[in-house]
Motif scaffolding. Structure first.
Motif, PDB file in Angstrom:
ATOM      1  N   THR A   1     -13.577  -0.460  -2.591  1.00 16.35           N
ATOM      2  CA  THR A   1     -13.094   0.482  -1.583  1.00 16.35           C
ATOM      3  C   THR A   1     -11.763   0.022  -1.007  1.00 16.35           C
ATOM      4  O   THR A   1     -10.847   0.835  -0.816  1.00 16.35           O
ATOM      5  CB  THR A   1     -14.144   0.637  -0.460  1.00 16.35           C
ATOM      6  OG1 THR A   1     -15.388   1.006  -1.050  1.00 16.35           O
ATOM      7  CG2 THR A   1     -13.728   1.701   0.519  1.00 16.35           C
ATOM      8  N   LEU A   2     -11.630  -1.268  -0.729  1.00 18.02           N
ATOM      9  CA  LEU A   2     -10.358  -1.788  -0.238  1.00 18.02           C
ATOM     10  C   LEU A   2      -9.247  -1.612  -1.278  1.00 18.02           C
ATOM     11  O   LEU A   2      -8.110  -1.256  -0.934  1.00 18.02           O
ATOM     12  CB  LEU A   2     -10.499  -3.262   0.137  1.00 18.02           C
ATOM     13  CG  LEU A   2     -11.344  -3.580   1.357  1.00 18.02           C
ATOM     14  CD1 LEU A   2     -11.530  -5.084   1.490  1.00 18.02           C
ATOM     15  CD2 LEU A   2     -10.714  -3.009   2.608  1.00 18.02           C
TER      16      LEU A   2
ATOM     17  N   ALA B   1      -9.123   0.701  -3.647  1.00 12.50           N
ATOM     18  CA  ALA B   1      -8.803   2.132  -3.735  1.00 12.50           C
ATOM     19  C   ALA B   1      -7.916   2.563  -2.573  1.00 12.50           C
ATOM     20  O   ALA B   1      -6.980   3.351  -2.754  1.00 12.50           O
ATOM     21  CB  ALA B   1     -10.086   2.957  -3.753  1.00 12.50           C
ATOM     22  N   GLY B   2      -8.179   2.047  -1.375  1.00 14.86           N
ATOM     23  CA  GLY B   2      -7.350   2.373  -0.221  1.00 14.86           C
ATOM     24  C   GLY B   2      -5.924   1.873  -0.375  1.00 14.86           C
ATOM     25  O   GLY B   2      -4.967   2.578  -0.072  1.00 14.86           O
TER      26      GLY B   2
ATOM     27  N   TYR C   1      -4.186   3.991  -3.035  1.00 15.68           N
ATOM     28  CA  TYR C   1      -3.815   5.295  -2.478  1.00 15.68           C
ATOM     29  C   TYR C   1      -2.563   5.171  -1.605  1.00 15.68           C
ATOM     30  O   TYR C   1      -1.619   5.940  -1.747  1.00 15.68           O
ATOM     31  CB  TYR C   1      -4.986   5.857  -1.663  1.00 15.68           C
ATOM     32  CG  TYR C   1      -4.657   7.116  -0.913  1.00 15.68           C
ATOM     33  CD1 TYR C   1      -4.462   8.316  -1.584  1.00 15.68           C
ATOM     34  CD2 TYR C   1      -4.519   7.112   0.465  1.00 15.68           C
ATOM     35  CE1 TYR C   1      -4.149   9.467  -0.898  1.00 15.68           C
ATOM     36  CE2 TYR C   1      -4.210   8.252   1.157  1.00 15.68           C
ATOM     37  CZ  TYR C   1      -4.027   9.435   0.478  1.00 15.68           C
ATOM     38  OH  TYR C   1      -3.706  10.572   1.159  1.00 15.68           O
ATOM     39  N   ARG C   2      -2.556   4.177  -0.724  1.00  9.33           N
ATOM     40  CA  ARG C   2      -1.405   3.981   0.163  1.00  9.33           C
ATOM     41  C   ARG C   2      -0.151   3.638  -0.640  1.00  9.33           C
ATOM     42  O   ARG C   2       0.940   4.102  -0.340  1.00  9.33           O
ATOM     43  CB  ARG C   2      -1.720   2.888   1.171  1.00  9.33           C
ATOM     44  CG  ARG C   2      -0.589   2.551   2.119  1.00  9.33           C
ATOM     45  CD  ARG C   2      -0.438   3.621   3.194  1.00  9.33           C
ATOM     46  NE  ARG C   2       0.580   3.305   4.147  1.00  9.33           N
ATOM     47  CZ  ARG C   2       0.365   2.775   5.334  1.00  9.33           C
ATOM     48  NH1 ARG C   2      -0.857   2.477   5.713  1.00  9.33           N
ATOM     49  NH2 ARG C   2       1.362   2.521   6.139  1.00  9.33           N
TER      50      ARG C   2
ATOM     51  N   ASP D   1      -5.329   6.380   4.654  1.00  5.39           N
ATOM     52  CA  ASP D   1      -5.978   5.277   3.956  1.00  5.39           C
ATOM     53  C   ASP D   1      -6.822   4.409   4.885  1.00  5.39           C
ATOM     54  O   ASP D   1      -7.582   3.577   4.424  1.00  5.39           O
ATOM     55  CB  ASP D   1      -4.935   4.412   3.253  1.00  5.39           C
ATOM     56  CG  ASP D   1      -3.948   3.804   4.221  1.00  5.39           C
ATOM     57  OD1 ASP D   1      -3.657   4.449   5.244  1.00  5.39           O
ATOM     58  OD2 ASP D   1      -3.458   2.695   3.957  1.00  5.39           O
TER      59      ASP D   1
ATOM     60  N   TYR E   1     -10.613   3.994   4.289  1.00  6.63           N
ATOM     61  CA  TYR E   1     -10.943   3.114   3.166  1.00  6.63           C
ATOM     62  C   TYR E   1     -11.130   1.675   3.660  1.00  6.63           C
ATOM     63  O   TYR E   1     -12.041   0.975   3.224  1.00  6.63           O
ATOM     64  CB  TYR E   1      -9.832   3.128   2.111  1.00  6.63           C
ATOM     65  CG  TYR E   1      -9.769   4.376   1.280  1.00  6.63           C
ATOM     66  CD1 TYR E   1     -10.618   4.548   0.194  1.00  6.63           C
ATOM     67  CD2 TYR E   1      -8.833   5.366   1.552  1.00  6.63           C
ATOM     68  CE1 TYR E   1     -10.549   5.682  -0.589  1.00  6.63           C
ATOM     69  CE2 TYR E   1      -8.752   6.510   0.783  1.00  6.63           C
ATOM     70  CZ  TYR E   1      -9.613   6.656  -0.292  1.00  6.63           C
ATOM     71  OH  TYR E   1      -9.546   7.776  -1.066  1.00  6.63           O
ATOM     72  N   TYR E   2     -10.244   1.238   4.536  1.00  4.50           N
ATOM     73  CA  TYR E   2     -10.323  -0.130   5.026  1.00  4.50           C
ATOM     74  C   TYR E   2     -11.537  -0.330   5.928  1.00  4.50           C
ATOM     75  O   TYR E   2     -12.197  -1.367   5.849  1.00  4.50           O
ATOM     76  CB  TYR E   2      -9.036  -0.507   5.756  1.00  4.50           C
ATOM     77  CG  TYR E   2      -7.814  -0.328   4.894  1.00  4.50           C
ATOM     78  CD1 TYR E   2      -7.756  -0.865   3.606  1.00  4.50           C
ATOM     79  CD2 TYR E   2      -6.726   0.404   5.332  1.00  4.50           C
ATOM     80  CE1 TYR E   2      -6.652  -0.690   2.801  1.00  4.50           C
ATOM     81  CE2 TYR E   2      -5.616   0.584   4.536  1.00  4.50           C
ATOM     82  CZ  TYR E   2      -5.581   0.035   3.272  1.00  4.50           C
ATOM     83  OH  TYR E   2      -4.489   0.225   2.472  1.00  4.50           O
TER      84      TYR E   2
ATOM     85  N   GLY F   1     -14.533  -0.323   3.595  1.00  8.14           N
ATOM     86  CA  GLY F   1     -14.501  -1.524   2.757  1.00  8.14           C
ATOM     87  C   GLY F   1     -14.929  -2.761   3.518  1.00  8.14           C
ATOM     88  O   GLY F   1     -15.748  -3.559   3.034  1.00  8.14           O
TER      89      GLY F   1
END
Length: 135
Positions: free
Chosen positions: A84-85, A87-88, A91-92, A105, A108-109, A112
């Motif tokens: 998840t981290l 992916a965030g 994305y950013r 984003d 996501y953090y 995560g």
């Protein structure tokens, strides 16, 4: 009658090392290629994307060496947190390389780090059945 001589703890450790190494190499190469074709735009999130699986994998390997019998729940929560981290940050990084800015984003953090915290909390409550016998 036959018995298996493979140690599932060592097998899981080797698999973890291999997977996180491949992920780190993939994100390192992929982010460099993506930045190369970004028309001069740069993003710290994209540039350092490979550090998330590198640090996450290193901490997981250390955790597996320190905690004998790491449960499947703890492992899955940790992997979900790192994914998840990553992916965030990805994305950013993509949004920043496109020349825009975003705060989308942040969830996501939060999610995560929540997964990582749950993985650490689950260490105290759940143990795997694959505990080595001390002889």
């Amino acid at each position: 009658m036959s018995t298996s001589v493979t140690n599932p703890i060592k097998k899981r450790l080797k698999k973890t090392i291999l997977c996180y190494t491949l992920l780190t190499v993939f994100f390192f190469a992929g982010s460099r290629i993506y930045e190369h074709f970004s028309f001069g735009e740069t993003s710290a999130f994209m540039h350092y994307l490979f550090l998330i699986p590198l640090i996450g994998g290193t901490l997981l390997v250390a955790l597996q060496l320190f905690v004998k019998g790491l449960s499947r729940l703890s492992l899955n929560l940790w992997n979900s947190g790192v994914a998840t981290l990553t992916a965030g940050a990805l994305y950013r990084g993509i949004v920043n390389l496109s020349g825009r800015s975003t705060t989308m984003d942040q969830p996501y953090y939060y999610v995560g780090f929540a997964f990582l915290a749950l993985a650490l909390i689950s260490l105290f409550f759940v143990r795997s059945i694959w505990v080595e016998k001390i002889t």
